[in-house]
Design a protein around this motif. Structure first.
Motif, mmCIF file in Angstrom:
data_model
loop_
_atom_site.group_PDB
_atom_site.id
_atom_site.type_symbol
_atom_site.label_atom_id
_atom_site.label_comp_id
_atom_site.label_asym_id
_atom_site.label_seq_id
_atom_site.Cartn_x
_atom_site.Cartn_y
_atom_site.Cartn_z
ATOM 1 N N LEU A 1 14.704 14.932 -42.121
ATOM 2 C CA LEU A 1 16.101 14.707 -43.229
ATOM 3 C C LEU A 1 15.746 13.933 -44.392
ATOM 4 C CD1 LEU A 1 18.888 14.500 -40.735
ATOM 5 C CD2 LEU A 1 18.337 16.488 -41.528
ATOM 6 N N TRP A 2 14.672 13.240 -44.399
ATOM 7 C CA TRP A 2 14.256 12.357 -45.724
ATOM 8 C C TRP A 2 14.391 12.850 -46.810
ATOM 9 C CZ3 TRP A 2 14.874 7.528 -46.694
ATOM 10 C CH2 TRP A 2 14.181 6.911 -47.577
ATOM 11 N N LYS A 3 13.672 13.794 -47.018
ATOM 12 C CA LYS A 3 13.268 14.694 -48.261
ATOM 13 C C LYS A 3 14.619 14.828 -48.783
ATOM 14 C CE LYS A 3 10.717 17.878 -50.573
ATOM 15 N NZ LYS A 3 9.641 19.022 -50.483
ATOM 16 N N ASP A 4 15.586 15.745 -48.002
ATOM 17 C CA ASP A 4 16.559 16.194 -48.408
ATOM 18 C C ASP A 4 17.750 15.203 -48.836
ATOM 19 O OD1 ASP A 4 15.645 18.651 -48.373
ATOM 20 O OD2 ASP A 4 16.521 19.147 -46.421
ATOM 21 N N PHE A 5 17.658 14.050 -48.142
ATOM 22 C CA PHE A 5 18.364 12.765 -48.343
ATOM 23 C C PHE A 5 18.141 12.379 -49.597
ATOM 24 C CE2 PHE A 5 18.964 8.189 -48.048
ATOM 25 C CZ PHE A 5 20.269 8.013 -47.792
ATOM 26 N N LEU A 6 16.763 12.243 -50.210
ATOM 27 C CA LEU A 6 16.509 11.662 -51.164
ATOM 28 C C LEU A 6 16.918 12.431 -52.570
ATOM 29 C CD1 LEU A 6 13.073 9.761 -50.727
ATOM 30 C CD2 LEU A 6 15.322 8.705 -50.687
ATOM 31 N N GLY A 7 16.773 13.912 -52.075
ATOM 32 C CA GLY A 7 17.195 14.739 -53.284
ATOM 33 C C GLY A 7 18.705 14.823 -53.699
ATOM 34 N N MET A 8 19.542 14.101 -52.807
ATOM 35 C CA MET A 8 21.184 14.191 -52.936
ATOM 36 C C MET A 8 21.354 12.830 -53.640
ATOM 37 S SD MET A 8 22.092 15.890 -49.244
ATOM 38 C CE MET A 8 23.991 15.780 -49.764
ATOM 39 N N GLU A 9 22.736 12.863 -54.085
ATOM 40 C CA GLU A 9 23.061 11.475 -54.362
ATOM 41 C C GLU A 9 23.351 10.707 -53.237
ATOM 42 O OE1 GLU A 9 26.884 9.761 -56.684
ATOM 43 O OE2 GLU A 9 26.747 11.640 -56.810
ATOM 44 N N HIS A 10 22.636 9.507 -53.217
ATOM 45 C CA HIS A 10 22.637 8.583 -52.049
ATOM 46 C C HIS A 10 22.633 7.035 -52.401
ATOM 47 C CE1 HIS A 10 18.395 8.747 -53.229
ATOM 48 N NE2 HIS A 10 18.427 7.715 -52.879
ATOM 49 N N ASP A 11 22.817 6.279 -51.536
ATOM 50 C CA ASP A 11 23.026 4.838 -51.423
ATOM 51 C C ASP A 11 21.370 4.187 -51.580
ATOM 52 O OD1 ASP A 11 22.900 1.880 -51.404
ATOM 53 O OD2 ASP A 11 24.782 2.135 -50.188
ATOM 54 N N LYS A 12 20.956 3.685 -52.568
ATOM 55 C CA LYS A 12 19.464 3.320 -52.852
ATOM 56 C C LYS A 12 19.261 2.139 -51.584
ATOM 57 C CE LYS A 12 18.274 4.778 -57.190
ATOM 58 N NZ LYS A 12 17.756 4.316 -58.668
ATOM 59 N N ARG A 13 20.017 1.277 -51.310
ATOM 60 C CA ARG A 13 20.199 0.207 -50.228
ATOM 61 C C ARG A 13 20.116 1.044 -48.879
ATOM 62 N NH1 ARG A 13 20.744 -5.108 -51.833
ATOM 63 N NH2 ARG A 13 21.809 -5.659 -50.024
ATOM 64 N N ALA A 14 20.952 1.943 -48.763
ATOM 65 C CA ALA A 14 20.845 2.621 -47.535
ATOM 66 C C ALA A 14 19.210 3.416 -47.447
ATOM 67 C CB ALA A 14 21.845 3.639 -47.330
ATOM 68 N N ALA A 15 19.077 3.966 -48.230
ATOM 69 C CA ALA A 15 17.677 4.623 -48.118
ATOM 70 C C ALA A 15 16.518 3.424 -47.851
ATOM 71 C CB ALA A 15 17.216 5.203 -49.506
#
Length: 330
Positions: free
Chosen positions: A220-234
């Motif tokens: 799921l990591w690649k799609d997660f980074l491709g969406m609007e996300h919390d960088k600290r969570a990443a």
């Protein structure tokens, strides 16, 4: 009321079941961190009753067929309330099999729950109004994965910090990012519109037959980074998978490491803010921070008085030639 000594302070109302187990009907503690006993009267504690830990139920009378028990550890302060309102960290019995309806209702201070992965029956509204609960520590006592993690991930849409201790001594630490479900009334159409915001939804629903595959989790990591996300969570997600790489494939490890290297300064700050610095050497090896990131981390370590971390950061900074550092003389 019978009194015994134990690891935590509890006022319990319990029932001995015909099958040989104990059901805890009421459980109240004044402690901030408490563990319900695994065994009472040499019988395993196998169930929590309906609203067992609900603060407002702790003064209810003992029902017929039940008995009261006081468990004492270090005596609490005079006037302390035995109603779970101060309870922040709760460990449930290892042999627990069932939680009743609203078992943890209104435990609003509860942040961390520790339990074995053997619960198979969950009551409705078990976690209602547990608004601060965001950390789950699971222990697997057998080779097969239980359903507890799938249940929690489905019940709670907030960011979850999950630690899983396996039967072979291995430990995985996972992060399930936050998402939000929204229902908005569409008056002209006389219906509600449903939408999801936040990149965490796939993580909370990546279970098959209520079992988690770490390979699917990492995919799921690649799609997660491709969406609007919390960088600290990443950063937390990538760091925790690399630090505890249970079933972590080479491709996923490379992707997580690339993200840490790209955000090395933020990763160092996150570790110094949230951890004790014990794993700092590993993060330095994985993230390969530049001199600027190391200098900023040194300043933060000094501010926090983290002398051990500061020493490691200063040693790492020696990799860069001193001549590259600018100096100004008036």
């Amino acid at each position: 009321m019978e009194r015994v000594s134990g690891a935590s302070n509890w006022r319990l109302v319990l029932r001995r079941e015909e099958g040989g187990g104990i059901t805890v009907l009421r459980a109240g503690t004044p402690d901030a961190r408490a563990a319900l006993p695994d065994r009472i009267f040499d019988l395993p504690v196998t169930a929590l009753g309906d609203r067992a830990l609900a603060p407002e139920r702790q003064g209810d009378p003992v029902p017929p067929g039940a008995e009261a028990l006081l468990i004492t550890c270090v005596p609490p302060e005079d006037g302390a309330a035995w109603d779970n309102r101060s309870l922040r960290d709760l460990a449930l019995p290892e042999g627990l099999e069932a939680l009743g309806d609203y078992a943890l209702l209104n435990c609003s201070s509860l942040k961390t729950l520790r339990m074995a992965d053997g619960v198979s029956r969950w009551g409705g509204g078990t976690l209602m109004n547990c608004r601060n609960l965001d950390a789950l520590h699971l222990t697997r006592t057998g080779p097969d994965q239980g359903e507890a993690l799938a249940w929690f991930a489905g019940e709670l849409s907030r960011e979850l910090d999950v630690t899983i201790d396996g039967p072979g001594g291995e430990t995985a630490r996972l992060l399930f990012p936050e998402y939000t479900e929204l229902y908005e009334e569409n008056c002209p159409a006389h219906h509600f519109d449903y939408s999801i915001s936040g990149a965490g939804y796939p993580y909370h629903h990546c279970f098959r037959q209520k079992r988690l595959s770490l390979k699917e989790y990492d995919a799921l990591w690649k799609d997660f980074l491709g969406m609007e996300h919390d960088k600290r969570a990443a950063l937390r997600l990538a760091w925790r998978r690399l630090r505890r790489p249970v079933d972590l494939g080479d491709g996923a490890a490379a992707a997580y490491r690339a993200y840490l290297k790209e955000h090395a300064g933020e990763a160092l700050r996150l570790l110094l803010e949230e951890e004790n610095g014990e794993a700092l050497p590993l993060l330095l090896e994985l993230a390969e921070p530049d001199r600027e990131a190391l200098s900023a981390a040194c300043a933060l370590a000094r501010e926090k008085g983290a002398t051990g971390a500061l020493a490691a950061l200063l040693e790492e900074r020696r990799r860069f030639p001193a001549g590259l550092e600018k100096s100004f003389t008036l």
